[in-house]
Design an enzyme around this catalytic site. Structure first.
Site, short mmCIF file in Angstrom:
data_model
loop_
_atom_site.label_atom_id
_atom_site.label_comp_id
_atom_site.label_asym_id
_atom_site.label_seq_id
_atom_site.Cartn_x
_atom_site.Cartn_y
_atom_site.Cartn_z
N LYS A 1 0.81 -1.29 -0.07
CA LYS A 1 0.04 -0.03 0.08
C LYS A 1 0.74 1.40 -0.07
CE LYS A 1 -1.76 1.78 4.00
NZ LYS A 1 -1.49 2.92 4.30
N ASN A 2 1.61 1.49 0.94
CA ASN A 2 2.55 2.54 1.21
C ASN A 2 3.52 2.94 -0.08
OD1 ASN A 2 1.00 3.10 3.18
ND2 ASN A 2 2.81 2.39 4.74
N ASP B 1 5.16 20.32 7.96
CA ASP B 1 6.13 21.39 7.87
C ASP B 1 7.24 21.09 7.20
OD1 ASP B 1 6.31 19.81 10.16
OD2 ASP B 1 7.77 21.14 11.07
N ARG C 1 -4.47 11.02 4.13
CA ARG C 1 -3.33 12.04 4.37
C ARG C 1 -2.19 11.98 3.31
NH1 ARG C 1 -2.38 14.41 8.92
NH2 ARG C 1 -0.10 14.64 8.11
N ARG D 1 -8.79 -0.74 4.54
CA ARG D 1 -8.00 0.37 3.79
C ARG D 1 -6.48 -0.26 3.50
NH1 ARG D 1 -7.76 6.05 6.82
NH2 ARG D 1 -6.39 6.19 4.88
N ASP E 1 4.43 0.73 11.96
CA ASP E 1 3.40 0.03 11.37
C ASP E 1 3.19 -1.37 11.80
OD1 ASP E 1 2.69 2.49 10.03
OD2 ASP E 1 3.54 1.96 8.12
N ARG F 1 -0.01 15.03 12.87
CA ARG F 1 0.74 14.65 11.73
C ARG F 1 1.35 15.83 10.87
NH1 ARG F 1 -1.27 9.08 9.23
NH2 ARG F 1 0.90 9.17 8.21
N CYS G 1 -5.49 13.29 12.71
CA CYS G 1 -5.55 11.97 12.51
C CYS G 1 -5.52 11.10 13.40
CB CYS G 1 -4.36 11.85 11.36
SG CYS G 1 -3.44 10.22 11.62
C1 EPZ Z 1 4.26 6.94 6.24
O1 EPZ Z 1 3.62 8.27 6.82
C2 EPZ Z 1 3.32 5.95 6.21
N1 EPZ Z 1 2.23 6.23 5.40
C3 EPZ Z 1 2.77 5.60 7.53
O2 EPZ Z 1 1.99 4.21 7.49
C4 EPZ Z 1 4.10 5.22 8.50
O3 EPZ Z 1 3.34 5.00 9.73
C5 EPZ Z 1 5.05 6.36 8.54
O4 EPZ Z 1 5.34 6.87 7.01
C6 EPZ Z 1 6.12 6.04 9.30
O5 EPZ Z 1 6.90 4.87 8.75
C7 EPZ Z 1 2.62 6.11 4.03
O6 EPZ Z 1 3.41 5.65 3.35
C8 EPZ Z 1 1.43 6.44 3.05
P1 EPZ Z 1 6.60 10.34 8.22
P2 EPZ Z 1 4.28 9.79 6.67
O7 EPZ Z 1 6.50 11.63 7.50
O8 EPZ Z 1 5.11 9.82 5.54
C9 EPZ Z 1 6.78 13.76 11.75
C10 EPZ Z 1 0.14 3.18 7.55
O9 EPZ Z 1 -0.44 2.68 8.80
N2 EPZ Z 1 6.70 14.70 10.53
O10 EPZ Z 1 7.54 9.55 8.15
O11 EPZ Z 1 3.01 10.62 6.91
C11 EPZ Z 1 5.72 12.67 11.93
O12 EPZ Z 1 4.65 13.47 12.71
C12 EPZ Z 1 0.66 4.44 7.70
O13 EPZ Z 1 0.24 2.37 6.74
C13 EPZ Z 1 6.91 16.05 11.00
O14 EPZ Z 1 7.22 16.29 12.04
O15 EPZ Z 1 5.10 9.51 8.07
C14 EPZ Z 1 6.28 11.70 12.34
O16 EPZ Z 1 6.53 11.78 13.80
C15 EPZ Z 1 0.49 5.33 8.88
N3 EPZ Z 1 6.65 17.15 9.94
C16 EPZ Z 1 7.38 11.53 11.68
O17 EPZ Z 1 7.90 12.67 11.33
C17 EPZ Z 1 6.70 16.58 8.61
O18 EPZ Z 1 6.36 17.48 7.96
C18 EPZ Z 1 7.76 10.64 10.61
O19 EPZ Z 1 6.51 10.68 9.81
C19 EPZ Z 1 6.25 15.25 8.60
C20 EPZ Z 1 6.43 14.53 9.31
#
Ligand code: EPZ
Length: 429
Positions: free
Chosen positions: A22-23, A134, A102, A408, A316, A131, A126
């Site tokens: 999916k991801n 920035d 998202r 999903r 995950d 999430r 969410c």
């Molecule tokens: C991806 O989300 C995945 N989603 C998530 O899978 C997964 O949990 C996550 O990566 C971490 O591995 C998809 O690939 C569609 P991040 P993403 O940006 O990209 C912080 C599932 O269950 N952050 O790596 O949104 C954020 O809050 C889903 O399949 C900022 O602070 O995650 C988090 O603490 C859920 N500012 C950390 O970074 C930003 O601008 C990592 O988030 C962006 C992120």
């Protein structure tokens, strides 16, 4: 709303084919916006999130065809989708759509890079915590975009096109790295991304972009270099297997003392999860067709894990591993470092008899001898599937409500489990 009823106690024995990830599928679908030519994606999983994103892309003017099943093809064969974004008719991604998924926020990168502008709704809250975006916006600003916020929308502009730059992420972000990769592919000049996410899905997107004509090196490591090109073309790409689905069924096999071949699973993509499963008492062997996971008679050993970006233990898979630990012989500590509120499964696992105490970002799990079935529900897909894993080992009947969360992210979940001897039934609302 559909429910799933599970009567626990059966060992999982058999073969589970692993679907496309999916991801990986989501950013690959979004990458279709980067070109006027056709992008063909194979092995796409049949998931609610995939269908929803295809519809969202349709809103931007992407035309798509989903190939039907060919005669003799297995029910587990992934879908083939052809996407044609020759005519982008709308560079706005509205709140109603982005708030539901998202990842659709990521359309901001190809729209901005190719069309010079994008207006994309901020995704909002969410279930797994705040999430923010920035870092995604920081990356686009580094590439020369002007960013403003207007009525809940991010308005990004780069009328003269984006230009290559150094982007250093202060925190590893999967979405930030996807966005930077897509945007930089069509920027003027060279971009270097530092502290890039190393998840296999990043390397898969980069591989597809390279087939489309992008010049990218280092994807899958923490430094990625991109030399921008003036245009990208069509390509055909096969989505990589879903490591989270594989890790989920691996935990289920270990939980039930089963023996399951995860067909198509790639051991290198599972990172630290395989070590944790082995430490818990599972035997994991790499075979020609995939990964075999089994646990013979012995007890489940308690194992402490801390989630971390790849190749660390995946957030995950945190809920699924916690389900396994509820039956361990002793105490384990599960620390969540990626999302601050990803423990909603704790209260629901407790309804099945699990003993879990929350201590800040750590769940302290005291293993119990038995779990008992109960009605449960969850608020995100990984939490939901952790309840399924616990239910497979619980005595009696568990009803998992709000099955749409599972739909999903898990293709044909009940069919795959039933084929290995589980007693799982979906009840329509
Ligand atoms: C991806 O989300 C995945 N989603 C998530 O899978 C997964 O949990 C996550 O990566 C971490 O591995 C998809 O690939 C569609 P991040 P993403 O940006 O990209 C912080 C599932 O269950 N952050 O790596 O949104 C954020 O809050 C889903 O399949 C900022 O602070 O995650 C988090 O603490 C859920 N500012 C950390 O970074 C930003 O601008 C990592 O988030 C962006 C992120």
């Amino acid at each position: 709303m559909d429910r799933i009823v599970i009567r626990g106690g059966n060992r999982l024995v058999g073969t589970i084919p692993i679907s496309g990830a999916k991801n990986a599928a989501l950013p690959l679908l979004i990458a279709s916006l980067l070109t006027t030519d056709t992008l063909t994606l194979r092995n796409l999983p049949r998931l609610a999130d995939v269908n929803q994103l295809v519809r969202i892309l349709g809103n931007h003017g992407v035309e798509y065809t989903i190939a039907g099943k060919r005669p003799g093809e297995s029910v587990d064969a992934g879908q083939t989708v052809r996407l044609d974004a020759a005519h982008v008719i709308d560079t706005t991604a509205p709140y109603e759509l982005v708030s539901k998924m998202r990842a659709s926020f990521w359309v901001i990168a190809p729209l901005l890079a190719r069309m010079g502008e994008a207006r994309v709704s901020l995704p909002g809250g969410c279930a797994i915590g705040t999430r923010p975006v920035d870092l995604l916006l920081m990356a686009l600003e580094r590439l020369g975009a002007s960013i403003s916020i207007d009525g809940g929308y991010v308005v990004a502009k780069a009328p003269q096109g984006l230009r290559g730059a150094e982007i250093e992420f202060p925190k590893v972000t999967v979405g930030g790295t996807h966005v930077a990769l897509m945007a930089a592919s069509l920027a003027h000049g060279t971009t270097v991304i530092r502290n890039a996410a190393r998840e296999p899905e990043i390397a898969d997107l980069a591989e597809c972009l390279v087939k489309m004509g992008a010049r990218i090196s280092g994807a899958g490591t923490d430094v990625v270099e991109i030399q921008g090109v003036a245009r990208l073309g069509g390509a055909s790409h096969v989505v990589l297997p879903d490591r989270i689905e594989a890790g989920t069924y691996a935990a289920a096999a270990a939980m039930t003392g089963g023996d399951v071949l995860l067909e198509g699973a790639k051991p290198e993509a599972l990172g630290a999860a395989l070590d944790a499963l082995r430490a818990a008492g599972a035997t994991v062997t790499v075979e020609e067709l995939g990964l075999r996971v089994r646990r013979d008679g012995g007890e489940i050993a308690p194992v402490d894990v801390t989630t971390a970006p790849f190749p660390g233990f995946a957030t995950d898979l945190q809920a699924q591993f916690m389900a396994l630990m509820t039956r361990a012989k002793g105490r384990s500590r599960i620390t969540e470092t990626i999302f601050e509120n990803r423990f909603m499964h704790v209260q629901e696992l407790a309804r099945l008899g699990a003993r879990i105490r929350l201590d800040g970002d750590t769940a302290v799990v005291e293993g119990v001898d038995k779990l008992d079935g109960a009605p449960v529900m969850a608020t995100d897909l990984r939490a939901s599937v952790s309840l399924v894993i616990a239910a497979l080992a619980a005595r009696g009947e568990t009803t998992v409500n709000r099955v749409y969360h599972l739909d999903r992210g898990f293709e044909r979940l009940e069919a795959k489990l039933c084929a290995c001897g589980a007693d799982v039934q979906r009840l329509a609302a």
